[in-house]
Design a protein around this motif. Sequence first.
Motif, mmCIF file in Angstrom:
data_model
loop_
_atom_site.group_PDB
_atom_site.id
_atom_site.type_symbol
_atom_site.label_atom_id
_atom_site.label_comp_id
_atom_site.label_asym_id
_atom_site.label_seq_id
_atom_site.Cartn_x
_atom_site.Cartn_y
_atom_site.Cartn_z
ATOM 1 N N MET A 1 0.845 -1.189 0.000
ATOM 2 C CA MET A 1 0.000 0.000 0.000
ATOM 3 C C MET A 1 0.885 1.245 0.000
ATOM 4 O O MET A 1 1.787 1.389 0.800
ATOM 5 C CB MET A 1 -0.900 -0.031 1.231
ATOM 6 C CG MET A 1 -1.833 1.112 1.306
ATOM 7 S SD MET A 1 -2.910 0.873 2.750
ATOM 8 C CE MET A 1 -3.812 2.349 2.676
ATOM 9 N N ASP A 2 0.629 2.135 -0.896
ATOM 10 C CA ASP A 2 1.402 3.371 -1.027
ATOM 11 C C ASP A 2 0.832 4.429 -0.099
ATOM 12 O O ASP A 2 -0.310 4.858 -0.283
ATOM 13 C CB ASP A 2 1.351 3.832 -2.484
ATOM 14 C CG ASP A 2 2.257 5.010 -2.755
ATOM 15 O OD1 ASP A 2 3.271 5.147 -2.051
ATOM 16 O OD2 ASP A 2 1.942 5.785 -3.672
ATOM 17 N N LYS A 3 1.598 4.847 0.907
ATOM 18 C CA LYS A 3 1.120 5.862 1.853
ATOM 19 C C LYS A 3 1.619 7.228 1.422
ATOM 20 O O LYS A 3 2.791 7.395 1.107
ATOM 21 C CB LYS A 3 1.602 5.546 3.259
ATOM 22 C CG LYS A 3 0.982 4.300 3.799
ATOM 23 C CD LYS A 3 1.138 4.242 5.277
ATOM 24 C CE LYS A 3 0.395 3.037 5.791
ATOM 25 N NZ LYS A 3 0.101 3.137 7.176
ATOM 26 N N LYS A 4 0.721 8.182 1.431
ATOM 27 C CA LYS A 4 1.056 9.548 1.055
ATOM 28 C C LYS A 4 0.508 10.495 2.101
ATOM 29 O O LYS A 4 -0.520 10.230 2.718
ATOM 30 C CB LYS A 4 0.452 9.896 -0.310
ATOM 31 C CG LYS A 4 0.973 9.058 -1.435
ATOM 32 C CD LYS A 4 0.306 9.424 -2.730
ATOM 33 C CE LYS A 4 0.791 8.523 -3.844
ATOM 34 N NZ LYS A 4 0.123 8.802 -5.101
ATOM 35 N N VAL A 5 1.196 11.606 2.295
ATOM 36 C CA VAL A 5 0.715 12.641 3.214
ATOM 37 C C VAL A 5 1.096 13.996 2.616
ATOM 38 O O VAL A 5 2.158 14.150 2.026
ATOM 39 C CB VAL A 5 1.288 12.462 4.644
ATOM 40 C CG1 VAL A 5 2.789 12.633 4.672
ATOM 41 C CG2 VAL A 5 0.622 13.385 5.625
ATOM 42 N N GLU A 72 -1.856 9.343 13.189
ATOM 43 C CA GLU A 72 -3.097 10.050 12.860
ATOM 44 C C GLU A 72 -3.081 11.489 13.375
ATOM 45 O O GLU A 72 -3.510 12.406 12.676
ATOM 46 C CB GLU A 72 -4.292 9.317 13.471
ATOM 47 C CG GLU A 72 -4.563 7.966 12.877
ATOM 48 C CD GLU A 72 -5.321 8.059 11.574
ATOM 49 O OE1 GLU A 72 -6.145 8.974 11.419
ATOM 50 O OE2 GLU A 72 -5.078 7.213 10.713
#
Length: 90
Positions: A1-5, A72
């Motif tokens: 899963m590619d996490k982006k912020v 979070e």
Amino acid sequence: MDKKVRIYDMKQKEVVNSKDCKRLGYIVDIELDLDEGKLKKIIVPGPAKMLGMFGRDKEYQINWNQIKKIGEDIILVDINEESDLVKSDY
């Protein structure tokens, strides 16, 4: 899963030092390396001078490798306050 912020989202998270659980504040700026296209540092204002009446002249400059976890609500960092709290360039 590619996490982006996004930077906007990071600025909404409180930065906490994992060494002593001290709340440092919120990100006000970042430092980028344009040649390599990488985020180098996050900048968090240092403690206020004299009851907060005279502003701040120091800031925490936290290197990317000092960020331990982006959660979070908070960003956990592992810093030495004495060496990472420096005079503001601005």
